[in-house]
Write a protein that holds these residues in place. Structure first.
Motif, PDB file in Angstrom:
ATOM      1  N   ALA A   3       0.706  -1.206  -0.054  1.00 14.86           N
ATOM      2  CA  ALA A   3      -0.146   0.042   0.157  1.00 14.86           C
ATOM      3  C   ALA A   3       0.985   1.224  -0.099  1.00 14.86           C
ATOM      4  CB  ALA A   3      -0.836  -0.046   1.204  1.00 14.86           C
ATOM      5  N   PHE A   4       0.305   2.311  -0.953  1.00 17.29           N
ATOM      6  CA  PHE A   4       0.892   3.691  -0.528  1.00 17.29           C
ATOM      7  C   PHE A   4       0.083   4.621   0.269  1.00 17.29           C
ATOM      8  CE2 PHE A   4       2.055   2.844  -5.264  1.00 17.29           C
ATOM      9  CZ  PHE A   4       3.439   2.637  -4.930  1.00 17.29           C
ATOM     10  N   SER A   5      -1.190   4.103   0.476  1.00 17.02           N
ATOM     11  CA  SER A   5      -2.145   4.725   1.324  1.00 17.02           C
ATOM     12  C   SER A   5      -3.230   3.582   1.530  1.00 17.02           C
ATOM     13  CB  SER A   5      -2.773   5.963   0.834  1.00 17.02           C
ATOM     14  OG  SER A   5      -3.594   5.754  -0.281  1.00 17.02           O
ATOM     15  N   ARG A   6      -4.336   4.000   2.143  1.00 12.87           N
ATOM     16  CA  ARG A   6      -5.462   3.249   2.651  1.00 12.87           C
ATOM     17  C   ARG A   6      -6.409   2.877   1.307  1.00 12.87           C
ATOM     18  NH1 ARG A   6      -9.244   1.800   6.541  1.00 12.87           N
ATOM     19  NH2 ARG A   6     -11.133   1.835   6.098  1.00 12.87           N
ATOM     20  N   TYR A   7      -6.140   3.581   0.037  1.00 15.95           N
ATOM     21  CA  TYR A   7      -6.754   3.518  -0.939  1.00 15.95           C
ATOM     22  C   TYR A   7      -5.894   3.266  -2.157  1.00 15.95           C
ATOM     23  CZ  TYR A   7     -10.733   4.854   2.114  1.00 15.95           C
ATOM     24  OH  TYR A   7     -11.438   4.993   3.180  1.00 15.95           O
ATOM     25  N   SER A   8      -4.835   3.091  -2.114  1.00 20.04           N
ATOM     26  CA  SER A   8      -3.675   2.810  -3.229  1.00 20.04           C
ATOM     27  C   SER A   8      -2.629   1.979  -2.836  1.00 20.04           C
ATOM     28  CB  SER A   8      -3.007   4.218  -3.557  1.00 20.04           C
ATOM     29  OG  SER A   8      -2.236   4.196  -4.555  1.00 20.04           O
ATOM     30  N   ALA A   9      -2.410   1.140  -3.812  1.00 21.75           N
ATOM     31  CA  ALA A   9      -1.302   0.234  -3.585  1.00 21.75           C
ATOM     32  C   ALA A   9      -0.613  -0.337  -4.958  1.00 21.75           C
ATOM     33  CB  ALA A   9      -2.010  -1.325  -2.864  1.00 21.75           C
ATOM     34  N   ILE A  10       0.337  -0.960  -4.989  1.00 23.60           N
ATOM     35  CA  ILE A  10       1.160  -1.509  -5.989  1.00 23.60           C
ATOM     36  C   ILE A  10       1.172  -3.118  -6.058  1.00 23.60           C
ATOM     37  CG2 ILE A  10       3.401  -1.384  -4.804  1.00 23.60           C
ATOM     38  CD1 ILE A  10       4.577  -0.821  -7.649  1.00 23.60           C
ATOM     39  N   SER A  11       0.849  -3.686  -7.074  1.00 23.42           N
ATOM     40  CA  SER A  11       0.540  -5.224  -7.102  1.00 23.42           C
ATOM     41  C   SER A  11       1.534  -5.662  -8.330  1.00 23.42           C
ATOM     42  CB  SER A  11      -0.788  -5.687  -7.335  1.00 23.42           C
ATOM     43  OG  SER A  11      -1.414  -5.162  -6.220  1.00 23.42           O
ATOM     44  N   PRO A  12       2.028  -6.720  -8.021  1.00 23.38           N
ATOM     45  CA  PRO A  12       2.622  -7.474  -9.220  1.00 23.38           C
ATOM     46  C   PRO A  12       1.608  -7.835 -10.219  1.00 23.38           C
ATOM     47  CG  PRO A  12       3.380  -8.219  -7.111  1.00 23.38           C
ATOM     48  CD  PRO A  12       2.266  -7.637  -6.684  1.00 23.38           C
ATOM     49  N   SER A  13       2.220  -8.544 -11.559  1.00 23.63           N
ATOM     50  CA  SER A  13       1.140  -9.047 -12.486  1.00 23.63           C
ATOM     51  C   SER A  13       0.544 -10.230 -11.928  1.00 23.63           C
ATOM     52  CB  SER A  13       2.012  -9.127 -13.798  1.00 23.63           C
ATOM     53  OG  SER A  13       2.894 -10.440 -13.414  1.00 23.63           O
ATOM     54  N   MET A  14      -0.599 -10.678 -12.263  1.00 27.26           N
ATOM     55  CA  MET A  14      -1.323 -11.604 -11.875  1.00 27.26           C
ATOM     56  C   MET A  14      -0.707 -12.905 -12.171  1.00 27.26           C
ATOM     57  SD  MET A  14      -3.807 -12.876 -10.391  1.00 27.26           S
ATOM     58  CE  MET A  14      -5.639 -11.972 -10.554  1.00 27.26           C
ATOM     59  N   LYS A  15       0.051 -13.130 -13.253  1.00 32.09           N
ATOM     60  CA  LYS A  15       0.790 -14.084 -13.580  1.00 32.09           C
ATOM     61  C   LYS A  15       2.186 -14.362 -12.506  1.00 32.09           C
ATOM     62  CE  LYS A  15       0.279 -14.402 -18.798  1.00 32.09           C
ATOM     63  NZ  LYS A  15       1.127 -14.122 -19.960  1.00 32.09           N
TER      64      LYS A  15
END
Length: 280
Positions: free
Chosen positions: A178-190
């Protein structure tokens, strides 16, 4: 062997908006597909690792989020709410537990959708003096049945906090940071699916080698529940045996975690009832 999976939504990859989390939300169907794909990946890996049956508890909101038509024949799906033991209904009789899509407890900074069970009603929950997340509440509950939590996938903040501290043997798969309560970075689904699959195999190997253990809580259980406002606590202290600690907090004792969980659920319903009365 039989495995149990509890599935929440807030800790799933790419889920960052309130529109992902409610049935009428513009992004709800996207979240359902993501959660189903992640859950199927874990279930398939468990089956290939030797588990004959996989019980999946759909555990977010109304608890009807996963797409049942996608599930293979060895899966049993627990759906619907309210129900006893909420997020871990159906766990009794299973050998291992996995928690997917989990998030940090209320008040955790830089954590996606941080809350504890009910963001609308609960400010803080303590069991025997330990402030718990949903992970800990549910971990103690399955531990009552001698079921170890062998893998947790979700928000990185939770994994680095409660999971690492209380279940260091559990495999951890970060679905997002998470960057904040309503924002985040995720890797690819693969990438996530590959990491999850490998983590399941490692977790099962640890279990078979006796490297995992159930998460246990001393009995009786002292429960301290802080609501979001004093009106909710007014209703909460009506529970027989409950004591009012301050404006927003009640405390009571339960003979074990199962009784504590059910009483906690009842108090959350009561708090919700107060809110409903005010909105008439």
């Amino acid at each position: 062997m039989r495995a149990f999976i509890s599935v929440d939504l807030e800790g799933m990859p790419f889920v960052v908006s309130l529109e992902h989390l409610v049935e009428k939300g513009a992004l709800y169907n996207e979240a359902r597909k993501i959660a189903t794909e992640i859950t199927l990946t874990a279930a398939d890996a468990l089956h290939r690792a030797g588990f004959d049956e996989v019980v999946i508890a759909d555990s977010h909101g109304p608890m009807v989020n996963l797409l049942p038509e996608e599930l293979p024949e060895y899966v049993y799906l627990v759906r619907g709410y309210p129900r006893p033991m909420a997020m871990v209904a159906g766990a009794e009789g299973c050998d291992v537990a996995l928690f997917l899509g989990y998030h940090a407890k209320a008040g955790t900074p830089y954590a996606i959708f941080d809350h504890t069970y009910s963001g609308a009603n609960v400010g803080r929950l303590e069991l025997n003096g330990i402030e718990v997340s949903e992970f800990l509440l549910n971990g103690f509950a399955v531990g009552h049945f001698n079921i170890p939590v062998i893998l947790v996938g979700g928000d990185k903040k939770l994994l680095e906090d409660d999971v690492e501290k209380f279940t260091p043997w559990a495999e951890r798969v970060a679905f997002k940071e998470a960057f904040s309560r309503y924002s985040a970075i995720s890797p690819s689904m693969k990438k996530i699916k590959k990491e999850l699959e490998n983590a399941v195999f490692r977790a099962v190997e640890k279990y078979k080698n006796g490297e995992t253990k159930p998460l246990k809580l001393d009995y009786p259980v002292r429960v301290k529940l802080t609501f979001n406002n004093s009106g909710m606590a007014d209703a909460g202290e009506l529970l027989p045996g409950a004591r009012r600690i301050d404006g927003k907090t009640v405390e009571f004792e339960a003979r074990d975690i199962i009784e504590a969980y059910k009483a906690f659920q009842l108090l959350v319903f009561a708090a919700g009832g107060v809110t409903s009365l005010l909105r008439r």
